[in-house]
Design an enzyme around this catalytic site. Structure first.
Site, short mmCIF file in Angstrom:
data_model
loop_
_atom_site.label_atom_id
_atom_site.label_comp_id
_atom_site.label_asym_id
_atom_site.label_seq_id
_atom_site.Cartn_x
_atom_site.Cartn_y
_atom_site.Cartn_z
CB ALA A 37 2.81 7.34 -5.38
N GLY A 38 -0.40 7.14 -6.77
CA GLY A 38 -1.27 7.31 -7.75
C GLY A 38 -2.26 7.86 -7.62
N GLY A 60 -10.38 3.80 -4.15
CA GLY A 60 -11.90 3.83 -4.45
C GLY A 60 -12.47 2.64 -3.98
CE LYS A 79 -18.72 -0.37 2.88
NZ LYS A 79 -18.17 -1.12 4.27
CE LYS A 113 -9.92 -5.20 -6.10
NZ LYS A 113 -9.63 -5.81 -4.74
CB CYS A 171 -13.66 -1.84 1.23
SG CYS A 171 -14.19 -3.40 0.94
CG PHE A 224 -2.14 -1.09 0.93
CD1 PHE A 224 -3.42 -0.75 0.47
CD2 PHE A 224 -1.93 -2.21 1.62
CE1 PHE A 224 -4.26 -1.88 0.24
CE2 PHE A 224 -2.89 -3.21 1.25
CZ PHE A 224 -3.86 -3.00 0.97
NE ARG A 278 -19.06 -1.88 -5.61
CZ ARG A 278 -19.31 -3.00 -4.74
NH1 ARG A 278 -20.21 -2.73 -3.78
NH2 ARG A 278 -18.50 -3.84 -4.70
#
Length: 209
Positions: free
Chosen positions: A44-45, A49, A55, A112, A52, A41, A119
């Site tokens: 960079a980008g 979204g 929210k 992804k 999960c 994780f 979503r």
């Protein structure tokens, strides 16, 4: 929420790298070598979204604030995530000066790779902003086009969907990589350049050197 914090942190560092001509990939690699941090994780980008992370961050923020706790850390991380879209649009503007009536190809619509899920995808926000600017868009994704057509129906010449990345690039003034599909990593960039009106590529996921 902690994973989302890591994403926002590395994206904040990428802004710093842009201003100083440092390489965010090297920064992330150096951070990841520390076993207390790890490399996961730290890509960079355009930010996160999906169903999960956004929210869960909103839910945890609400729970904390209902209990009288200052959840500003999570709020700021979420703001950093939203700001990634504006930074991306500004890079396009810097390259093209104005976006009105420019032909822009978007590669990647899902939030992804390896899914058709759109979503809270970065692509939706980017498409919306580019339409506000008056651009002509040609969209391509290996799996998510059917879902995206429900949000943005095909309306040539303003919005159209391409059958391949190469078709999307034809006569484009700029090409934007929004989802890091493996298919895009192996594109023949010389062939892409020959098809484009202007050889401008905005890599939103750092998949190219």
């Amino acid at each position: 929420s902690f994973l989302a914090l890591k994403i926002s942190y590395i994206n904040l560092m990428s802004e710093l790298c842009d201003r100083t001509e440092a390489d965010i990939e090297l920064v992330a690699r150096g951070m990841g070598l520390d076993p207390r941090i790890g490399s996961y994780f730290l890509r960079a980008g355009l930010g996160f979204g999906g169903s999960c992370f956004p929210k869960d961050m909103r839910a945890l923020t609400w729970i904390g604030e209902e209990l009288g706790i200052n959840m500003g850390l999570l709020r700021e991380a979420y703001k950093i995530n939203l700001k990634r879209i504006e930074i991306f649009i500004e890079k396009l503007k810097k390259a093209l000066w104005i976006l009105k009536d420019k032909r822009i190809a978007i590669l990647g619509l899902s939030f992804k790779p390896d899914t058709d899920d759109i979503r809270e995808a970065s692509s939706i926000k980017i498409i919306s902003r580019l339409l506000e600017e008056g651009a002509f868009l040609r969209l391509y994704d290996p799996q998510a086009m059917a879902n995206m057509k429900r949000v943005f129906p095909e309306k040539p010449p303003r919005i159209s969907y391409a059958e391949s990345a190469y078709k999307a690039a034809e006569e484009a003034n700029a090409l934007c990589v929004v989802t890091e599909w493996d298919e895009f990593k192996s594109l023949d960039l010389k062939k892409i350049r020959q098809k484009m009106a202007n050889p401008i590529l905005i890599d939103g996921r750092n998949i190219y050197e």
